[in-house]
Write an enzyme that holds these catalytic residues in place. Structure first.
Site, PDB file in Angstrom:
ATOM      1  N   MET A 117       0.803  -1.215   0.000  1.00 22.78           N
ATOM      2  CA  MET A 117       0.000   0.000   0.000  1.00 22.78           C
ATOM      3  C   MET A 117       0.842   1.274   0.000  1.00 22.78           C
ATOM      4  O   MET A 117       0.453   2.287   0.577  1.00 22.78           O
ATOM      5  CB  MET A 117      -0.945  -0.005   1.214  1.00 22.78           C
ATOM      6  CG  MET A 117      -1.838  -1.234   1.307  1.00 22.78           C
ATOM      7  SD  MET A 117      -2.877  -1.484  -0.191  1.00 22.78           S
ATOM      8  CE  MET A 117      -4.191  -0.295   0.164  1.00 22.78           C
TER       9      MET A 117
ATOM     10  N   HIS B 294      -3.681  -5.941  -8.660  1.00 21.24           N
ATOM     11  CA  HIS B 294      -4.675  -4.895  -8.404  1.00 21.24           C
ATOM     12  C   HIS B 294      -6.079  -5.513  -8.461  1.00 21.24           C
ATOM     13  O   HIS B 294      -6.389  -6.225  -9.424  1.00 21.24           O
ATOM     14  CB  HIS B 294      -4.541  -3.769  -9.433  1.00 21.24           C
ATOM     15  CG  HIS B 294      -5.457  -2.621  -9.162  1.00 21.24           C
ATOM     16  ND1 HIS B 294      -5.175  -1.660  -8.222  1.00 21.24           N
ATOM     17  CD2 HIS B 294      -6.668  -2.298  -9.677  1.00 21.24           C
ATOM     18  CE1 HIS B 294      -6.163  -0.783  -8.185  1.00 21.24           C
ATOM     19  NE2 HIS B 294      -7.089  -1.145  -9.055  1.00 21.24           N
TER      20      HIS B 294
END
Lengths: 203, 203
Positions: free
Chosen positions: B99, B118
């Protein structure tokens, strides 16, 4: 004595198409085969030599040529479309390969009652040449979408989608052919769902 | 006498993860089961309490905590990552739920050798909260993507994708769980393809 419910009246569709008309034909065939509680009241097409006109003849569906080149503005063209749709008592409008920008004239005549087929998994690849866009982006999966038409291009509420693999040797033509098989399926699916909802609403 | 080709040496991976580590675990398990010609040299994680650290211990894979809060800039943080990756002789970097924004410091140390997972069918729903974005958009199909990392967020060349249906009652949690099953599959698929290409290149 039990009451026998009346059979629901079929959904009265108007189809707008610019080209080959394979989606129009898939729809006409499904209706003729009793798959869908719907009927096509009229086909409106805008190119004099669009093959879709012959398809309408084949299925004995009334067809009307409205050539956009003969209208001074998008709005006057859409007004002629609305008039034709109303003449044929159309309830829902299906854009199946309709290559014209829609104006508020048509949208306000059929609010939330116009559906469009788009050859991508929206929101990816809005606008023209969606299949070419997908190939250029190098995606491994694309697809097609049926959605309600709103003022913003290819952005209305989604009714149905299908995924389609992109193969290593695909050209726009081979990929589009694979997508069209799914287009026929989800167009029928979306219209079946709309017809079912109409029955619920009218009870 | 025929020559026996030497077995290709396994692809040396470094995994960057911030959270739960289910993709890390799927990868470790596939490698342990002999499914992939790869090995995880090191796990780098950035949150002291990330569950992924326990997973690494379980699989006896070295893990290094690099807490981004202790670095004055994104670049200095990435420099520490690069140093760690080099120490463990990592060839390819796998971002599995990482992240943090990546800087050119890391990109230039592993050009075209960093992959990211993703949770959407890119180019739809780039950026944070991709699963929530898909639910808000009302799509009927979403999915996941493995792609090469480039400077532009979630926009590098696509290596693998999978489609996942969105169901009427889905919450972000139920939809994400369904997507993760496919994430594990395409992550392994992408790494298998990279390993196969490496063998070709080295011949």
């Amino acid at each position: 004595m039990s009451e026998v419910p009346a059979a629901p009246s079929p959904l009265r569709l108007g189809v707008l198409a610019s080209g080959n008309g394979s989606n129009f034909a898939a729809l006409a065939e499904a209706i003729a085969g009793g798959e869908l509680a719907a009927q096509i009241q009229v086909l409106i097409y805008n190119n004099p030599d669009a093959p879709v006109a012959q398809r309408a003849q084949q299925w004995q569906i009334p067809s009307v040529l409205l050539n956009h080149r003969h209208y001074p503005s998008r709005e006057s063209f859409d007004a002629a479309i609305v008039e034709t749709l109303k003449t044929y008592a159309v309830e829902w409008v299906v854009m199946a390969g309709w290559m014209r920008i829609v104006t508020p004239v048509l949208l306000s005549a059929y609010p939330q009652r116009i559906i469009n087929l788009h050859p991508s998994l929206l929101p990816s690849f809005r606008g023209l040449h969606a299949v070419e866009q997908a190939l250029a982006a190098g995606v491994k999966i694309t697809g097609c979408t049926v959605h309600l038409v709103t003022e913003e291009l290819d952005s209305g509420p989604i009714l149905a989608q299908a995924a389609v693999p992109v193969l290593p040797d695909d050209t726009p033509a081979t990929l589009h052919a694979r997508i069209q098989v799914q287009e026929h399926r989800i167009l029928k699916q979306a219209i079946a769902e709309i017809a079912a909802q109409q029955v619920q609403v009218s009870r």
